[in-house]
Write a protein that holds these residues in place. Structure first.
Motif, PDB file in Angstrom:
ATOM      1  N   GLY A  24       0.842  -1.188   0.000  1.00 56.65           N
ATOM      2  CA  GLY A  24       0.000   0.000   0.000  1.00 56.65           C
ATOM      3  C   GLY A  24       0.871   1.229   0.000  1.00 56.65           C
ATOM      4  O   GLY A  24       1.823   1.312   0.773  1.00 56.65           O
ATOM      5  N   HIS A  29      -5.014   2.564   2.079  1.00 55.19           N
ATOM      6  CA  HIS A  29      -5.550   1.550   1.163  1.00 55.19           C
ATOM      7  C   HIS A  29      -4.464   0.509   0.899  1.00 55.19           C
ATOM      8  O   HIS A  29      -3.362   0.883   0.483  1.00 55.19           O
ATOM      9  N   THR A  31      -3.438  -3.798  -0.300  1.00 54.89           N
ATOM     10  CA  THR A  31      -3.772  -5.075  -0.916  1.00 54.89           C
ATOM     11  C   THR A  31      -2.863  -6.116  -0.283  1.00 54.89           C
ATOM     12  O   THR A  31      -1.776  -5.798   0.207  1.00 54.89           O
ATOM     13  N   GLN A  67      -7.775  -5.008   0.368  1.00 55.37           N
ATOM     14  CA  GLN A  67      -8.216  -5.964  -0.640  1.00 55.37           C
ATOM     15  C   GLN A  67      -7.364  -7.220  -0.478  1.00 55.37           C
ATOM     16  O   GLN A  67      -6.138  -7.170  -0.586  1.00 55.37           O
ATOM     17  N   GLN A  69      -6.431 -11.444  -1.013  1.00 49.27           N
ATOM     18  CA  GLN A  69      -6.516 -12.739  -1.675  1.00 49.27           C
ATOM     19  C   GLN A  69      -6.067 -13.734  -0.617  1.00 49.27           C
ATOM     20  O   GLN A  69      -4.932 -13.669  -0.125  1.00 49.27           O
TER      21      GLN A  69
END
Length: 85
Positions: A24, A29, A31, A67, A69
């Motif tokens: 990030g 924000h 990931t 975000q 995975q």
């Protein structure tokens, strides 16, 4: 502003992980990829909730978005090349 390294540390501290990568640039924000045997047999939403639980009140406050995975170790071994890791 929050550091990606601190998010990684908190996740690793709160969840048994085989691999964690968090990125990030703006401090709010992020990931990430999280690999854990704790995800075995869980729906993706439950996997994400397990990760968010390690961050507690930071989610939605200091951390505006993460975000994710999430993968089991077997999924990680199968798809690692596709992720470029």
């Amino acid at each position: 502003m929050f550091e990606a390294s601190e998010i990684k540390r908190l996740i690793e501290q709160g969840l048994p992980c085989d691999f964690v990568a968090i990125e990030g640039d703006d401090g709010v924000h992020f990931t990430g990829v999280v690999v854990s045997a704790a995800f075995e047999g869980k729906l993706r939403v439950r996997q994400h909730q397990a990760v968010y639980a390690t961050l507690g009140a930071l989610m939605g406050n200091e951390i505006h978005a993460l975000q994710l995975q999430t993968l089991t170790p077997a999924q990680w071994e199968e798809g690692r090349g596709e992720l470029g890791m």
